[in-house]
Structures are given as C-alpha cells and as structure tokens.
Design an enzyme around this catalytic site. Structure first.
Site, PDB file in Angstrom:
ATOM      1  N   ASP A 223      -2.223  46.596  -1.697  1.00 43.47           N
ATOM      2  CA  ASP A 223      -2.081  45.157  -1.559  1.00 43.47           C
ATOM      3  C   ASP A 223      -1.045  44.897  -0.467  1.00 43.47           C
ATOM      4  O   ASP A 223      -0.303  45.800  -0.077  1.00 43.47           O
ATOM      5  CB  ASP A 223      -1.628  44.577  -2.900  1.00 43.47           C
ATOM      6  CG  ASP A 223      -1.662  43.062  -2.918  1.00 43.47           C
ATOM      7  OD1 ASP A 223      -2.384  42.484  -2.085  1.00 43.47           O
ATOM      8  OD2 ASP A 223      -0.967  42.465  -3.757  1.00 43.47           O
TER       9      ASP A 223
ATOM     10  N   LYS B   2      -3.495  22.165  -2.464  1.00 41.48           N
ATOM     11  CA  LYS B   2      -3.100  23.125  -1.428  1.00 41.48           C
ATOM     12  C   LYS B   2      -3.899  24.405  -1.657  1.00 41.48           C
ATOM     13  O   LYS B   2      -4.350  24.695  -2.769  1.00 41.48           O
ATOM     14  CB  LYS B   2      -1.599  23.417  -1.468  1.00 41.48           C
ATOM     15  CG  LYS B   2      -1.110  24.282  -2.624  1.00 41.48           C
ATOM     16  CD  LYS B   2       0.343  24.666  -2.405  1.00 41.48           C
ATOM     17  CE  LYS B   2       0.836  25.657  -3.455  1.00 41.48           C
ATOM     18  NZ  LYS B   2       1.064  25.078  -4.763  1.00 41.48           N
TER      19      LYS B   2
END
Length: 694
Positions: free
Chosen positions: A111, A242
């Site tokens: 990641d 958002k």
C-alpha cells in the site's frame, strides 16, 4: 460494502506456509529413505537366517536411526529466536511459520499511504476559482500567505469543515498545543483537512454547532466519496461532498468562480483535468469539494432524510463544484533504501493503492518502485496489453481499466512488465492482483492497513498489517504486524526469513550426516558378521547428547554477508533436496563412517584381530559359552575378554564420530561463504563444541 469484504475474507483459504510444505516434504523424504533401508535390512536378515523377530528389530532400529530427533527442537528454537529478534525491531509475528515465508518472498504488494509515506497529510495547494494557490506548509507559518477573504474560500472551507468525521482529541493538554501538533481522532487525510481549516479560520467547533449534521454517507472504496447533509439556523439544508476528483466532478453541473455559479463546459473540464494532473504529478493526494443548497420547499425543516433504499431520498447529482485541495504526504526517509535492498535481493515491489494514478506513479518514482529512466505507460481502457516482456518500460494501471479483465489479461500484464503500479483499486481488485502474482509462481507478501485490505492480506502467502494506522480487521487477517508502520521493517523481516531457511538447512545437514556412521555398523554386523562396531546406547548418546546442542546452536548463526544479494529462493528449491542428501549421506556421512571403521580396525588389529579374521565371526564372537576363540595370532579369548575389547572399540568408534562432527559443524556454519569470512562469532556454537567434547 462491509458485507462483501467480510464475504471475501470468510471464503478465503490462506493455505500452507512454505516452511510447512518444506518440513512435510522433508518428513516424507526421510521416511521413504528410512523405510527403504529398513526393508532392505529386514530382507537381508531373513535371507541370512535370522528369526523374524530379530529381523523386525533390525527394521525398527534402522528407522529410528534415520529420524533426526533434534529437528523439532531446532525448528522451534529457530522460529522463536527470529520472532524475538523481529519483535525488538518493531515487527510482531503472529504466525511463527510466517517469518520464513517472508524470507521466501519474491513479490511485495505494498500500500502507499502510511507504509511507503509518512501518513502525515498537510494541505499544500488548492485549486480555487480555476486558479492554483500554494500554501506555506511550515509548522510555524502554515497558511500565512493565504488570504481567507479570497472569493470561494468561505464555501470551500465550509465543505472542508462540515464534510468530516474527525475532530481534535478533547483533552486539555491537546488544546494547548499549536494546531499542527494537535492529536486528531480520524485518519491522516481528515486530520490534514481539519488542521488546514482550523489554522486559517479557527472556528471549527462553532461552525459545526451552527450547522449540525442531519445524515451522513461515509466514504467507501466503491463510491470513493463522502457526503453529508447539514441544517443551518434558518432550517435550510446544505449537501456537502468530498472525494476522488474524477468521481465527484462528474456529479457536478456548475462551478463556483469568483463568487458566481458558472455552467461547466469543455474549457472548465480541461482546466480541471490539467489541475488534477499537475497536483497528482507532484505526488500529492487530491480531493474535490462540492456542495448543493437543497430546495426548502422539497426539503423543509424536519425532513426525514434516509439512505436505507438503494438510492438516498435526496439528490447526489447536478451539484456545484467549489474547488480542489491537495495534500503532501512525503515518503519515509528509509523507504528508497529499503526498496533498493529489495531490488538487490531480487524482490519485486508492486504498489497497490487507492490513490489517483498520477499521484501513485509520482510517489513510486520517488521511492524507486518505478525507475525514473524507464518509459511509463499509464493504462486506459484502450491501451493494449503487450504479448511479450517490455524491458525499460513501466506500467501504471488504474482499477477501472481492470473492471472487465479475465485472469489471462492480468497474467499477460505481469509477464510483460516488471515494474507496475496499480491505482484506484477496490478490495476485489487487490485480491485479484495477489492471486495473479501467485499464479505466476511467486511467493507474495501484502501490506495493508484498512478493512478493504483484509481479503488480500488473508490470501497472500504472508499478510503484513500496520500496527499504528491499521484497523483491527486488517491486523486479524495478517500474519505479521509492523509496530512502526515502516516499509523498511519488512526488509529486515526478509533477511530474518532467509536466515531461518539457511540455518535450518545447516542444522539438518549436520544432523543427517551422523546417520550413515550409525547405520553402517549395524549393516556390517548383519551382512559381514563382524563384532558390532557401535552400540545402540552410543547411538542414543550421539543423537540425543553430543549432536543435539550443536544442531540447535546453528539456529543462532548470524546471516552470511551475501544473504540479501541472492535472488529469492526458487519454489522448487526444497529445504532438503537431493544435493543436501548426497552431501550428508554420500560425502560427509561416508567420511565419518570411514573414520569410525578405521579406529575400530586399528584397535582390533592392535589386539590381534586382523580384518579378515573378523569376517563372519559374529556367531562365535557372541557365544557366551565359547571361551577359547582364537585371534589372528592364535591367542585364545574368553567371552568376557571379547566383550571388553568390543566395548573399547565401541567407545573408539563413538569418539571418532564426535571428533569428525566438530569438523562437520564448522562445515555446516556457512552455505556460500568461507569460514574465514563468516568467522567463529557464534558463542552458542562455540560452547556446543566444548560441550560435545566434554
């Protein structure tokens, strides 16, 4: 979404670890050898006229002699010592066998946020009124160059403040700290936005109290946005949202420019794309912020907002685009060096992230996952997958491109590119990627910190979760936990895992070599009929006494200097292979047996029993009523005298094995390097040699 992730995790089988497979293979091999030799002994004994009970005893004795009694202890000690060392280096091992798996790793799917980067988000730029604005990012002067009276900031700041689930930790000491040093309940992205707004406006609490949240749609990996509805003092409702720029912008009909709502056209779209590419190209995480004032006639005070149905009962389209905020999250200082070490060790590091492709490739270049000199191809739905390897070319593949891919498509991509970044991936796609690399014959390690990483963590050969930023679900699915959330700690684990495999090989080859000098005395006793060169008590003393501590001491051996310069272990390279068996049995074992038979023959000859006189004398030698057996010089020996001489020979044979085992343990210390390069710094082994001697 949570249910689908839980279903993925529940349906996965992580399978056997490589070390588990190796030990099973070793047990099968040694069992086959032991049973084969035992059956041969049994047949020979029966042919030579022994009773079936005696033949069965020979059969059992050979099997027992072939079993390395110290292996179980050695494996346990090796894994435990390594786990202890790794715990001191901020790596908590949940599954002991997983340590060796990390040493066998050939691909690491990592990641980005929090693993490769610092997970400390700071808002550095904004795109407002279709213009780029940069903020001062120093702790002491954060945002001082920005004028909060800038048109559009009130609306953008309003969304940033309200569309959030984070808040400052409500402790007196925390409120006394500067804003940028305050602890926040929430992830790093939310914390960066909250601190930005608080630094510039300073009224987060007041703003949220006067605009209470009515309903919330949390962020998830499928929608890639967060939305909430708020009610002001007049009872009017405001929708704020958002999320990923390309997702959120697609829901908008207008854009706020210098206080005016303007219809979005091609010029606006082009400016938006250029802004996203510029910000993402700097390696920054970019979020879009939009809002919509809800019609009071349709959504009066007290309206029952709901998300229970497939679609919420309030609009999520035809919104107003307000602006972009981009956050810097610098790579950790230790990561580029760790990635370089992985490269030298032949390990591919693949980035699998949910970030924008341009952001992902920028960070990948910065840390060395993608070579800056390589040509980079950012895939789209029309990009063809090459059919052959592409040297000097790297690939960045967004998740939407893989939506309709079959296994064959991913397999072809993996064969074509050695440097790949996967961006905007879903939990299912992360799992798909891990399975693809496993099909290619790789041992795959996966790092992750979120709930959406848990399927890939469980499916991987070894899952590595983050201890600080990691969710409880990811920690439960993982085999190891990085207590410092640092990618460099994984490299330490790889070295320790390789050391385990090396040391187990060393211990096994040392343990197996004494099998031949233990078996051959019985074989010659049965077949050639000579007096027994080695007693069963002496065999037990070797296996459970003199050999045990040196075998265990090899678990304390330090890594050889070139351990991180070798390619990952081939999956076909067994813990105990034919070369090791040939070395242990065919070379060192035969040499040890020769040493034992040499001292046996010398002692017998010095007392008058020449080798040719000993052949097929077994029945007479062991006859306790025969007290006048003549040796080569015509001297007569009683039964008691013969047994005394046999015990002397047994002791000499035993001492010969112990002495050659000194050399054997020094031979076994290294697999690749000279003993002069490795040295004799293993004090446990040095003590073991002294113990073996005494």
């Amino acid at each position: 979404v949570m249910g689908s992730i839980a279903g993925l995790v529940a349906g996965l089988d992580s399978g056997q670890t490589p070390i588990n497979k190796e030990i099973q293979s070793f047990v099968r091999l040694i069992s086959a050898i032991a049973i084969f030799i035992g059956v041969v002994f049994f047949i020979i004994a029966m042919v030579m006229g022994y009773t079936w009970i005696e033949a069965v005893i020979f059969f059992i004795g050979i099997i027992v002699a072939n079993v390395p009694e110290g292996l179980l202890i050695t494996v346990t000690v090796t894994l435990t010592l390594t786990a202890k060392r790794m715990a001191s280096k901020n790596c908590l091992v949940k599954n002991l066998e997983g340590v060796e798996t990390l040493g066998s790793t050939s691909v690491i799917c990592s990641d980005k946020t929090g693993t490769l980067t610092q997970n400390k988000m700071t808002v550095a730029n904004m795109w407002l009124n279709m213009k780029m604005i940069s903020l001062e990012t120093g702790k002491m002067n954060y945002g001082e160059n920005f004028d909060p009276r800038t048109p559009g900031w009130e609306e953008l700041g309003n969304i940033a403040c309200l569309c959030s689930n984070s808040d400052f930790v409500d402790v007196k000491e925390n409120w006394q700290k500067p804003v940028n040093d305050r602890a926040v309940d929430g992830d790093a992205t939310e914390a960066g936005i909250l601190k930005c707004y608080e630094c510039l406006m300073g009224d987060t609490s007041k703003k949220r109290k006067t605009n209470p949240k009515v309903i919330d749609i949390p962020f998830n990996s499928r929608n890639k946005y967060q939305a909430s509805v708020h009610q002001d003092d007049e009872g009017k409702h405001l929708l704020v949202m958002k999320g990923a720029p390309e997702i959120v912008f697609a829901k908008c009909e207008t854009i706020l420019v210098d206080g005016e709502d303007v219809m979005i056209d091609e010029t606006t779209r082009k400016g938006f794309r250029e802004a996203c590419e510029k910000l993402a190209g700097m390696g920054q995480r970019v979020l879009a912020f939009v809002d919509l004032h809800l019609d009071s006639s349709k959504f009066p005070p007290g309206y029952d907002f709901s998300t229970d149905d497939e679609e919420p009962n309030f609009p999520l389209d035809k919104l107003r685009f307000v602006g972009l905020l981009s956050m810097i999250d610098p790579p950790k200082a230790s990561v580029p060096d760790a990635v370089a070490k992985c490269r030298s060790a032949g390990i591919k590091v693949i980035m699998v992230t949910g970030d924008h492709p341009i952001t992902a490739q920028a960070i990948a270049k910065e840390v060395g996952i993608i070579s800056s000199k390589n040509v980079l191809i950012i895939f789209d739905s029309l990009t063809p997958i090459p059919n052959s390897p592409q040297p000097g070319v790297s690939a960045c593949v967004p998740g939407y491109v893989m939506t309709d891919w079959e296994e064959a498509d991913l397999d072809k991509l993996i064969r074509s590119f050695t440097e790949i970044v996967f961006a905007r991936t879903s939990p299912q796609q992360k799992l798909f990627i891990v399975e693809g690399y496993q099909r290619a014959g790789n041992v795959v390690a996966v790092t992750g910190d979120g709930v959406n990483d848990s399927p890939a963590l469980k499916k991987a050969d070894i899952g590595v979760a983050m201890g600080i930023a990691g969710s409880e679900v990811s920690k439960e699915a993982a085999d190891m936990i990085l207590l410092d959330d640092n990618f460099a700690t994984i490299v330490t684990g790889v070295e320790e895992g390789r050391l385990i495999f090396d040391n187990l090989k060393k211990s096994i080859v040392y343990t197996l070599t004494s099998n031949i000098p233990e078996i051959l005395p019985f074989l010659t006793w049965v077949v050639l009929g000579i007096p027994l060169p080695l007693s069963t008590v002496a065999i037990l003393l070797i296996d459970l006494g003199t050999d045990m501590l040196p075998a265990i001491s090899l678990a304390y051996e330090n890594a050889e200097l070139d351990i991180m310069e070798r390619a990952p272990r081939d999956t076909h390279d067994r813990l105990v292979n034919h070369r090791l068996i040939f070395l242990a049995y065919g070379i060192v074992g035969i040499t040890q047996a020769a040493a034992g038979f040499f001292v046996y023959a010398v002692i017998m000859a010095s007392y008058g029993w020449m080798p040719n006189r000993l052949l097929f004398i077994k029945a007479e030698w062991e006859d306790e009523y025969n007290n006048n057996l003549e040796d080569s010089w015509g001297q007569e020996w009683s039964y008691g005298q013969r047994m005394m001489l046999q015990q002397t020979c047994n002791g000499a044979y035993f001492l010969a094995i112990v002495q050659v085992q000194w050399a054997d343990v020094i031979i076994s210390k290294t697999r690749m390097l000279s003993i002069f390069q490795q040295g004799m710094k293993n004090n446990v082994l040095n003590f073991a040699i002294i113990f073996e001697t005494v």
